[in-house]
Scaffold this motif. Structure first.
Motif, mmCIF file in Angstrom:
data_model
loop_
_atom_site.group_PDB
_atom_site.id
_atom_site.type_symbol
_atom_site.label_atom_id
_atom_site.label_comp_id
_atom_site.label_asym_id
_atom_site.label_seq_id
_atom_site.Cartn_x
_atom_site.Cartn_y
_atom_site.Cartn_z
ATOM 1 N N PHE A 157 1.951 0.866 4.850
ATOM 2 C CA PHE A 157 1.285 -0.013 5.936
ATOM 3 C C PHE A 157 1.171 -1.339 5.783
ATOM 4 O O PHE A 157 1.451 -2.043 6.487
ATOM 5 N N PHE A 158 0.928 -1.765 4.560
ATOM 6 C CA PHE A 158 0.788 -3.208 4.353
ATOM 7 C C PHE A 158 1.839 -3.728 3.434
ATOM 8 O O PHE A 158 2.648 -2.625 2.635
ATOM 9 N N SER A 205 0.834 -1.201 0.086
ATOM 10 C CA SER A 205 0.123 -0.075 -0.018
ATOM 11 C C SER A 205 0.843 1.334 -0.073
ATOM 12 O O SER A 205 1.952 1.253 0.444
ATOM 13 N N GLU A 206 0.386 2.262 -0.525
ATOM 14 C CA GLU A 206 1.197 3.421 -0.669
ATOM 15 C C GLU A 206 1.486 4.156 0.446
ATOM 16 O O GLU A 206 2.640 4.974 0.466
ATOM 17 N N ASP A 207 0.909 3.953 1.456
ATOM 18 C CA ASP A 207 1.423 4.437 2.769
ATOM 19 C C ASP A 207 2.283 3.902 3.580
ATOM 20 O O ASP A 207 2.812 3.822 4.563
ATOM 21 N N LEU A 221 -6.683 -3.635 11.379
ATOM 22 C CA LEU A 221 -6.637 -4.738 11.184
ATOM 23 C C LEU A 221 -7.001 -5.792 12.477
ATOM 24 O O LEU A 221 -6.245 -6.563 12.833
ATOM 25 N N THR A 279 -4.893 -5.171 -1.278
ATOM 26 C CA THR A 279 -4.405 -5.900 0.003
ATOM 27 C C THR A 279 -5.707 -6.184 0.263
ATOM 28 O O THR A 279 -6.970 -5.992 -0.291
ATOM 29 N N LEU A 283 -7.993 0.547 4.822
ATOM 30 C CA LEU A 283 -7.726 0.987 3.246
ATOM 31 C C LEU A 283 -9.041 0.694 2.674
ATOM 32 O O LEU A 283 -9.784 -0.382 2.983
ATOM 33 N N PHE A 331 -7.628 3.895 -1.699
ATOM 34 C CA PHE A 331 -7.748 2.560 -2.268
ATOM 35 C C PHE A 331 -6.136 1.769 -2.280
ATOM 36 O O PHE A 331 -5.956 0.792 -2.895
ATOM 37 N N SER A 332 -5.324 3.004 -2.034
ATOM 38 C CA SER A 332 -4.043 2.289 -2.324
ATOM 39 C C SER A 332 -2.997 2.704 -0.627
ATOM 40 O O SER A 332 -2.070 2.440 -0.617
ATOM 41 N N ALA A 333 -3.853 3.186 0.177
ATOM 42 C CA ALA A 333 -3.251 3.439 1.493
ATOM 43 C C ALA A 333 -4.450 3.598 2.598
ATOM 44 O O ALA A 333 -5.412 3.366 2.201
ATOM 45 N N LEU A 334 -3.937 3.569 3.885
ATOM 46 C CA LEU A 334 -4.947 3.800 4.966
ATOM 47 C C LEU A 334 -6.007 4.880 4.402
ATOM 48 O O LEU A 334 -5.601 6.113 3.831
#
Lengths: 610, 348
Positions: free
Chosen positions: A550-551, A546-548, B63, B46, B339, B315-318
């Motif tokens: 985080f994942f 993920s872009e932040d 999570l 994710t 996310l 949709f690509s980060a929190l």
């Protein structure tokens, strides 16, 4: 195992006159670049898939949606649409989606593969930003007639059968092959109660290539290949059984090349016709499907002028007409006219450089003027400095522009500026031992990257729209080591790549997703008379999903081993058997979230040449 | 759908059908995730995920399903339904409803058999009713899965029209908005649970959120079809009399106006139009002409206890949860949540 370019140079030099290569000047155009050449034996040892061949032999990160699934390649932390695949000199990335799926290319019918990290838009057009992968067919004007059968059986009902032939005289050559692969691919998902569900595939490819020499100064060659595949897209954890997607591919490529040499002038004219089609079934049990289709017509005129012993000028004129459509997009025609010039200088002291320019005129948008520079400076004691700089581009795909309700006609091409400097040390000892070390630093500054984002267009609230937004900076270094050492009948070879990539989004300063910071692969082989043993290793660093940041997905390393034995090997025929064990430590790993890759698995191959 | 509403429905149903139960045991919820807000995120590249925010709005816990169960939910986490003790997490692409204890988030069961793209569920006593799109390539195989909540098995399916989305229950009837899945639809289905007889009420295109007000009227928001479809149609809010199953008032917007996220709190209805929040009394005869608050484009919105919760999704980060006070109209708090966050639930 053969490896690397110390080897390649000698082969190319000695055979230059008899081998017809459609993409004739890749070597000269690559001044200042690192090139990795993969030959027969490496290809054979890694014939499971294109993904595994390159994953273990090149500094490229692959994101594979489960083994055998969709697979995309990234050089140096660039995006997968920034990797261009070049078939006999022609860019074959998808018109609709902008990339090539590395599990929908057949490994065994390719004669050799060149891998060239770094920009290449001058010669190879859109998408050649991170690097280019060249699939080459070699045709030999030499009296010969060979046939080859390769048959292999692997775990999870994986079968591969290949037949190839090559026939030639001093003025005529023809060569062809057929390859069929299929697999149930239902390996257990380690650590879960499931197996890889809905992951089976089968594909068939044939090719036929021929060349005729009218005289020493003129020849004509023709290449054709057809590929047909049906695959299913495997399910994701936690419930892989939910999977039911099906995908069909039909690709066809035809290329005619005519070459004529007069005095200091060489003229090469190419005509190509390529078709691509995919059918996507959201539910394999239902006959309705989505599709994308394209037809590409290409005419190319290459003119070489050997001005004097050290200087050469090439001009490159290309006209491309593409007709693309999908179920949602009615047929659109894109026309591109390109003019490029390449000036190459080779001094007597072996210093060489080239300067390249290209301007495209595209019916859909403005394409930037691109330039490139490459140089190599030999130093004492087998050291060499190489450098290159270029700007490159990627044009928006049909999906980016025209997808109903979501496409964006205002998109402009992505552009990148990049530079690379490397140092290379190469030495040969006797006939068959060598060492080659290459260390290179790269810097890629990309702008106007096309990103699909919800709310990208203020007038289309909440709708996913592609926009030119992100700016990213990739820098890092790559080290390649290849070594061969021979002592009587004992031959040791080692080739290894390490790459360190620091790729960040300039606005957020976060690490780019699906880019491992560290990537290492290594191949070690030992041959003694009829026996050959090899060991392969891959370390794939942690990646963010993920872009932040985080994942993330954890790093993994996997090892394969193989053993080949030549039962007999004489002038007229040879028979060899091979056994390969992949993932010997039964490592549980994923390179795409929620998709566990295969456990330990086996593959046996018989290779008969006559 | 808010939990307190579901709880009211649940108890109402209990009173009607099993009111002879005089066991007055007091239920005290216990667990790490008692008293707070649950945010569900659909996931993208994710997995889908759930964030817990304690009632005092201190640090969000990301999570939580993964933390407790060391497993992923899969994509796309569409919605969560609740009964007294459990939460039912509907993950549509994974054909799964994960049954967890709503206060500890410990997994109790996974329901997968016979579910095909499950979207929303409602729990009525010992039975769950989950809307399913069926195969997304077929328009005629959509259904309601009837789930025995004691065994966590699908006991039967009720075929319905295209694209069943949200579902609520009242007095032995299920009310389902047929948004239309990947196609388009314009129906609210009223299903008599006992007879499985279905009555369809035609509303404006693409009905989504629906709930009952205190007077048993059913409110349904239809977004209308977007302009890119080539057959743009108006958004509308329908107020339906559940005795006669007819629309009493149709609050129509212009053809180019597409509202979403209808919600109900303390006698008032809230919705979002072009990034602006509108508020109206359930007794109002016409739509409000001015908005009360501008929150921009969001992926989910909820109102509870005088607070408005907007999900500014990534949709690509929190994603970002923004909390506004409806009395001061000020943003009071912002925090990181799942996310692709799309739903807000109050775990009280």
């Amino acid at each position: 195992m053969l490896s690397a370019y110390g080897q390649k140079d000698s082969i190319v030099n000695s055979l230059d006159e008899v081998i017809v290569i459609a993409d004739k000047n890749i070597k000269e155009n690559s001044i200042g670049f690192k090139k990795i050449n993969l030959q027969d034996s490496i290809i054979l040892n890694n014939s499971e898939s294109f993904t595994s061949l390159l994953r273990f032999n090149a500094p490229i990160y692959f994101r594979e949606y489960g083994s055998g699934g969709t697979s995309s390649a990234r050089f140096r932390g660039t995006s997968s649409s920034n990797t261009a695949v070049i078939w006999n000199g022609i860019n074959i990335n998808s018109v609709n989606g902008g990339q090539t799926g590395f599990n929908s290319l057949t490994v065994n019918l390719v004669d050799n593969i060149d891998i060239r990290p770094g920009g290449g838009s001058i010669k190879y057009g859109s998408g050649a930003i991170g690097g280019t992968i060249h699939l080459n067919t070699d045709l030999q004007f030499k009296k010969h007639f060979t046939n080859q059968f390769i048959s292999s059986i692997g775990s999870y009902e994986t079968y591969k059968n290949v037949y190839k032939f090559s026939y030639g005289s001093s003025s005529f050559v023809m060569k062809g092959g057929i390859s069929r692969n299929e697999s149930e691919n239902d390996y257990p998902l380690l650590g879960t109660e499931f197996v890889n569900t809905n992951g089976s595939y089968k594909n068939l490819e044939w090719n036929f290539n021929t060349a005729f020499k009218f005289s020493n100064n003129s020849k004509i060659s023709f290449y054709t290949t057809k590929y047909n595949a049906t695959r299913y897209f495997s399910g994701q954890l936690p419930n892989p059984k939910a999977a039911k997607e099906k995908y069909r591919d039909f690709n066809q490529r035809n290329l005619l090349v005519f070459e004529i040499k007069r005095n200091n002038f060489t003229h090469i004219t190419k005509a190509a016709f390529l078709t691509q089609e995919y059918n996507y079934f959201a539910d394999k049990n239902i006959d309705t499907y989505d599709f994308g289709k394209s037809k590409t017509y290409l005419l190319n005129y290459d003119f070489f002028w050997q001005i004097n012993a050290s200087s050469k000028l090439e001009t490159y004129t290309e006209y491309t007409s593409i007709f693309g459509s999908t179920k949602q997009i009615e047929e659109k025609n894109r026309i591109q006219f390109s003019q490029a010039a390449i000036f190459t200088k080779n001094f007597q002291n072996n210093i060489s450089y080239n300067l390249k320019f290209r301007k495209d005129f595209n019916s859909d948008f403005e394409v930037p003027f691109v330039f490139a520079f490459g140089a190599e400076i030999p130093l004492e004691n087998n050291w060499k400095i190489r450098m290159n700089a270029s700007n490159n581009y990627r044009v928006p795909t049909y999906n980016d522009l025209y997808w109903p309700g979501q496409g964006n006609l205002d998109l402009i091409p992505e552009t990148s500026k990049q530079a690379e400097i490397g140092i290379n040390w190469s030495t040969k000892r006797g006939n068959s031992s060598y060492t080659n070390v290459d260390i290179g630093y790269f810097y890629i500054d990309s702008k106007e990257k096309i990103v699909w984002t919800p709310g990208g267009d203020p007038d289309r609230n909440g709708i996913w729209v592609p926009i030119n937004i992100s700016e990213v900076l990739n820098k890092g270094f790559e080290i390649r080591l290849s070594q061969k050492y021979r002592l009587d009948h004992h031959i040791f070879t080692l080739s290894s790549n390490y790459s360190y990539t620091n790729a960040t989004d300039k606005q957020t300063d976060k690490y780019l997703i699906f880019v491992p910071k560290h990537l290492i692969n290594a191949n070690f082989a030992y041959s003694y008379k009829k026996w050959n043993f090899f060991y392969q290793f891959l370390f794939n660093g942690k990646i963010y999903s993920s872009e932040d940041n985080f994942f993330s997905l954890p790093s993994f390393d996997i090892s394969n081993i193989g053993l080949n034995y030549k039962i007999f090997n004489n002038k007229n025929q040879s028979l060899a058997v091979a056994l390969k064990v992949n993932n010997i430590y039964n490592e549980i790993y994923q390179n795409s979230p929620s998709r566990i890759m295969p456990n330990r698995n086996f593959n046996t191959t018989i290779n008969y040449k006559f | 759908m808010k939990i307190n509403k579901l709880a009211i429905l649940f108890f109402a149903f209990n009173i009607l059908f099993i009111s002879c139960n005089d066991d007055d045991e007091i239920f005290t919820p216990q667990g790490d995730y008692t008293d707070g807000i649950l945010i569900s995120g659909e996931g993208s590249a994710t997995t889908g995920s759930v964030t817990f925010i304690p009632e005092n709005l201190s640090a969000p816990q990301q999570l939580i399903y993964k933390t407790v169960n060391d497993a992923e939910l899969g994509t796309f986490l569409q919605s969560i339904a609740f009964n007294e003790t459990n939460a039912y997490i509907c993950v549509d692409n994974a054909n799964t409803i994960n049954v967890v204890d709503r206060y500890t988030f410990k997994e109790i069961a996974k329901i997968t058999d016979q579910l095909v793209t499950p979207r929303y569920m409602v729990a009525v006593g010992d039975t769950g009713y989950a809307t399913n799109w069926g195969s997304t390539a077929v328009d005629t195989d959509d259904f309601i899965a009837v789930i025995d909540l004691n065994t966590n098995k699908v006991t039967k399916t009720i075929p319905v029209g295209l694209g069943p989305e949200r579902i609520v229950a009242k007095d032995g009837k299920l009310y389902v908005s047929h948004k239309g899945a990947y196609g388009t639809n314009n129906k609210v289905a009223v299903i008599d649970v006992a007879t499985e007889v279905i009555t369809e009420i035609t509303v404006a295109d693409e009905p989504d959120e629906l709930f009952f007000d205190a007077d048993d009227n059913l409110w349904v928001l239809s977004s209308g079809r977007a302009s890119w479809t080539g057959s743009e149609s108006k958004g509308s809010i329908a107020k339906i009399n559940t005795t006669t199953n007819t629309i009493t008032t149709s609050f129509d917007l212009a053809t180019t106006e597409h509202p979403n996220f209808l919600t109900y709190s303390e006698g008032k209805v809230y919705y979002l139009l072009s990034g602006n929040v509108y508020e109206m009394e359930v007794s109002a005869a016409t739509l409000p002409t001015s908005s009360i608050l501008e929150i921009g484009s969001v992926n989910g919105m909820e109102v509870n206890n005088g607070q408005l919760y907007g999900l500014n999704a990534s949709f690509s980060a929190l994603s970002e949860l923004d909390i506004y006070s409806l009395s001061t109209k000020e943003k009071t708090k912002t925090m990181s949540v799942s996310l692709a966050a799309s739903k807000v639930y109050f775990n009280e």
